[in-house]
Design a protein around this motif. Structure first.
Motif, PDB file in Angstrom:
ATOM      1  N   TYR A  40     -79.740-113.667  90.509  1.00 15.45           N
ATOM      2  CA  TYR A  40     -79.762-112.303  89.718  1.00 15.45           C
ATOM      3  C   TYR A  40     -79.761-112.391  88.232  1.00 15.45           C
ATOM      4  O   TYR A  40     -78.572-111.858  87.711  1.00 15.45           O
ATOM      5  CB  TYR A  40     -78.403-111.582  90.141  1.00 15.45           C
ATOM      6  CG  TYR A  40     -78.725-111.392  91.908  1.00 15.45           C
ATOM      7  CD1 TYR A  40     -79.379-110.099  92.217  1.00 15.45           C
ATOM      8  CD2 TYR A  40     -78.414-112.173  92.521  1.00 15.45           C
ATOM      9  CE1 TYR A  40     -79.371-109.951  93.782  1.00 15.45           C
ATOM     10  CE2 TYR A  40     -78.301-111.939  94.152  1.00 15.45           C
ATOM     11  CZ  TYR A  40     -78.859-110.838  94.625  1.00 15.45           C
ATOM     12  OH  TYR A  40     -79.251-110.641  95.879  1.00 15.45           O
ATOM     13  N   ALA A  42     -82.057-111.074  84.910  1.00 17.33           N
ATOM     14  CA  ALA A  42     -82.663-109.645  84.356  1.00 17.33           C
ATOM     15  C   ALA A  42     -83.556-109.666  85.338  1.00 17.33           C
ATOM     16  O   ALA A  42     -83.759-108.682  86.249  1.00 17.33           O
ATOM     17  CB  ALA A  42     -82.861-109.514  83.026  1.00 17.33           C
ATOM     18  N   SER A  45     -82.928-109.263  89.041  1.00 18.13           N
ATOM     19  CA  SER A  45     -82.028-108.238  89.599  1.00 18.13           C
ATOM     20  C   SER A  45     -83.366-107.067  89.739  1.00 18.13           C
ATOM     21  O   SER A  45     -83.174-106.326  90.810  1.00 18.13           O
ATOM     22  CB  SER A  45     -81.373-107.591  88.384  1.00 18.13           C
ATOM     23  OG  SER A  45     -80.094-108.591  88.393  1.00 18.13           O
ATOM     24  N   ASP A  49     -84.238-104.964  93.100  1.00 20.85           N
ATOM     25  CA  ASP A  49     -84.269-103.478  93.323  1.00 20.85           C
ATOM     26  C   ASP A  49     -85.622-103.195  93.963  1.00 20.85           C
ATOM     27  O   ASP A  49     -85.697-102.259  94.755  1.00 20.85           O
ATOM     28  CB  ASP A  49     -84.107-102.616  91.962  1.00 20.85           C
ATOM     29  CG  ASP A  49     -83.033-102.950  91.396  1.00 20.85           C
ATOM     30  OD1 ASP A  49     -82.103-103.042  92.027  1.00 20.85           O
ATOM     31  OD2 ASP A  49     -82.799-102.672  90.030  1.00 20.85           O
ATOM     32  N   GLY A  90     -73.105-103.166  90.151  1.00 28.54           N
ATOM     33  CA  GLY A  90     -74.355-103.378  89.659  1.00 28.54           C
ATOM     34  C   GLY A  90     -74.487-102.011  89.132  1.00 28.54           C
ATOM     35  O   GLY A  90     -73.914-101.419  88.127  1.00 28.54           O
ATOM     36  N   SER A  91     -75.634-101.041  89.599  1.00 26.38           N
ATOM     37  CA  SER A  91     -75.860 -99.863  88.853  1.00 26.38           C
ATOM     38  C   SER A  91     -75.025 -98.636  89.634  1.00 26.38           C
ATOM     39  O   SER A  91     -75.441 -97.531  89.268  1.00 26.38           O
ATOM     40  CB  SER A  91     -77.516 -99.635  88.631  1.00 26.38           C
ATOM     41  OG  SER A  91     -78.038 -99.957  89.904  1.00 26.38           O
ATOM     42  N   ASP A 112     -67.731-105.757  87.847  1.00 32.38           N
ATOM     43  CA  ASP A 112     -69.287-106.669  87.899  1.00 32.38           C
ATOM     44  C   ASP A 112     -69.201-107.690  86.708  1.00 32.38           C
ATOM     45  O   ASP A 112     -68.291-107.564  85.981  1.00 32.38           O
ATOM     46  CB  ASP A 112     -70.179-105.523  87.500  1.00 32.38           C
ATOM     47  CG  ASP A 112     -71.837-106.111  88.164  1.00 32.38           C
ATOM     48  OD1 ASP A 112     -71.941-105.672  89.154  1.00 32.38           O
ATOM     49  OD2 ASP A 112     -72.121-107.005  87.593  1.00 32.38           O
ATOM     50  N   SER A 114     -71.595-108.639  84.909  1.00 37.40           N
ATOM     51  CA  SER A 114     -72.530-108.348  83.861  1.00 37.40           C
ATOM     52  C   SER A 114     -71.885-107.304  82.952  1.00 37.40           C
ATOM     53  O   SER A 114     -71.975-106.161  83.607  1.00 37.40           O
ATOM     54  CB  SER A 114     -74.044-107.964  84.488  1.00 37.40           C
ATOM     55  OG  SER A 114     -74.727-107.422  83.582  1.00 37.40           O
ATOM     56  N   ARG A 116     -73.214-106.146  80.358  1.00 35.46           N
ATOM     57  CA  ARG A 116     -74.151-105.128  80.162  1.00 35.46           C
ATOM     58  C   ARG A 116     -74.394-103.932  80.943  1.00 35.46           C
ATOM     59  O   ARG A 116     -74.302-102.758  80.604  1.00 35.46           O
ATOM     60  CB  ARG A 116     -75.475-105.680  79.599  1.00 35.46           C
ATOM     61  CG  ARG A 116     -76.008-105.483  78.154  1.00 35.46           C
ATOM     62  CD  ARG A 116     -77.291-106.434  78.020  1.00 35.46           C
ATOM     63  NE  ARG A 116     -76.816-107.686  77.884  1.00 35.46           N
ATOM     64  CZ  ARG A 116     -77.560-108.837  78.078  1.00 35.46           C
ATOM     65  NH1 ARG A 116     -78.756-108.522  78.420  1.00 35.46           N
ATOM     66  NH2 ARG A 116     -77.140-109.966  77.801  1.00 35.46           N
ATOM     67  N   HIS A 117     -74.752-104.404  82.335  1.00 29.55           N
ATOM     68  CA  HIS A 117     -74.872-103.726  83.260  1.00 29.55           C
ATOM     69  C   HIS A 117     -73.558-102.467  83.521  1.00 29.55           C
ATOM     70  O   HIS A 117     -73.978-101.408  83.636  1.00 29.55           O
ATOM     71  CB  HIS A 117     -74.695-104.414  84.770  1.00 29.55           C
ATOM     72  CG  HIS A 117     -75.851-104.166  85.470  1.00 29.55           C
ATOM     73  ND1 HIS A 117     -76.720-105.332  85.917  1.00 29.55           N
ATOM     74  CD2 HIS A 117     -76.342-103.102  86.244  1.00 29.55           C
ATOM     75  CE1 HIS A 117     -77.581-104.718  86.742  1.00 29.55           C
ATOM     76  NE2 HIS A 117     -77.603-103.311  86.718  1.00 29.55           N
ATOM     77  N   THR A 121     -73.801 -98.507  83.034  1.00 33.27           N
ATOM     78  CA  THR A 121     -73.553 -97.739  84.145  1.00 33.27           C
ATOM     79  C   THR A 121     -72.125 -96.913  84.046  1.00 33.27           C
ATOM     80  O   THR A 121     -72.161 -95.425  84.279  1.00 33.27           O
ATOM     81  CB  THR A 121     -73.100 -98.807  85.505  1.00 33.27           C
ATOM     82  OG1 THR A 121     -74.230 -99.554  85.691  1.00 33.27           O
ATOM     83  CG2 THR A 121     -72.920 -97.831  86.716  1.00 33.27           C
TER      84      THR A 121
END
Ligand code: AVI
Length: 322
Positions: A40, A42, A45, A49, A90-91, A112, A114, A116-117, A121
């Motif tokens: 996973y 970028a 991921s 999706d 995740g998102s 999470d 990540s 950044r994620h 979110t």
């Protein structure tokens, strides 16, 4: 409150070193294996999706349908004023089904790895749910010991991600969740069910080749981040259902004898040799009940779709000592 356990730059440098160490160890052992979490990046991921949208990959669609139908009942079971804790958020797409049904949550705690994620979110959720307290935790949920104070807590672990854990790790994860959620805690778990093996096979061998691209993206990632020399045309994705183990097994397989350099080390591959990347365990009702029991939960309610492809389970913390 925003609990950040790692600064982003340190987290990224640490990620790279962790990836290097895991790949070198995984290629040195026999049989070879690389942990699934490294799929996973970028691009991985994005590809995942895309997998979720595939006609053959029924899991996401089916779980979303079940959650849509059971959200109100689930909210009643959880009661007002609880804290929703999502493991590997995740998102947070499916979470919105719960957030819409639970307007009186005390807080939402997405966990999470990540950063950044998580930040993106959290920002979107704060905009779309202005009355909701969003308290992100940047951490590996498999290694987390504490949560922001406040109870009762409702855990959320959708997507059949539990299936990517080997049984002893699934039990260890649920035990940890049980401890984090506390004695008044409950947990909503999404689980893919055992079914016609052909249906399972097709879900991991889609005709558009997206799952293959997802597996082979790991080779691209090793080339980019570890200076590896994988020839992407010399390896293929392989996925099959093992009915005895009750799991999909996924590998990348070498099409010829070849030698590959990874982080300055050379690894020989024989024709047909495989490197394991994922298990995806499928459960039946008895298996889910045994898993729940082994971790100190009891099953309070199970919702499925009409074809019984997937289950959403409501677990309650069992009294300790039971
Ligand atoms: C994330 N996880 C639940 C997926 C699964 O179905 O086991 C990962 C996946 N790998 C290939 N396709 C989907």
């Amino acid at each position: 409150m925003n609990v950040s356990l790692l600064a982003p730059d340190r987290a990224e440098a640490g990620d790279r070193e962790e990836f290097r160490a895991a790949v070198l160890a995984g290629l040195a052992r026999s049989p070879r294996a690389i942990p699934p979490k490294f799929l996973y990046d970028a691009r991985g991921s994005e590809l995942f999706d895309a997998i979720c949208e595939l006609p053959e990959y029924y899991l996401t669609r089916t779980e979303t349908g079940i959650l849509t139908d059971c959200a109100a009942e689930l909210a009643r079971l959880a009661g007002p004023g609880c804290v929703l804790v999502e493991f590997g958020s995740g998102s947070s797409v499916k979470t919105r089904l719960l957030l819409d049904a639970m307007p009186d949550l005390a807080a939402y705690v997405p966990i999470d790895v990540s950063r950044r994620h998580l930040d993106a979110t959290a920002e979107r959720l704060r905009r779309d749910y202005p009355r909701l307290r969003v308290e992100p935790v940047c951490a590996d949920y498999m290694a987390l010991d504490t949560l922001p104070a406040r109870a009762p807590r409702l855990g959320f672990f959708p997507g059949s991600t539990i299936g990517n854990l080997e049984p002893q790790d699934a039990t260890a994860f649920l035990r940890r969740a049980r401890a984090l959620l506390g004695d008044r805690g409950a947990m909503v778990l999404g689980v893919d069910l055992k079914k016609d093996p052909q249906r399972l096979h097709d879900a991991y061998n889609d005709s558009a080749g997206v799952t293959a691209a997802f597996t082979l993206n790991l080779l691209r990632r090793m080339n980019r981040e570890l200076g590896a020399s994988f020839d992407l045309s010399a390896f293929v994705h392989e996925a099959f259902y093992d009915p005895v183990e009750g799991r999909i097994e996924i590998y990348f397989r070498s099409l010829r004898d070849q030698s590959v350099t990874v982080a300055g080390r050379s690894f020989a591959f024989t024709e047909g040799e495989r490197v394991h990347t994922e298990y995806s365990y499928k459960y039946d009702t008895a298996g889910i009940a045994a898993l729940a029991r082994s971790a100190g939960f009891t099953i309070d309610r199970t919702w499925t779709d009409p074809a019984r492809l997937f289950a959403v389970i409501y677990l309650e913390a069992a009294a300790l000592g039971k």
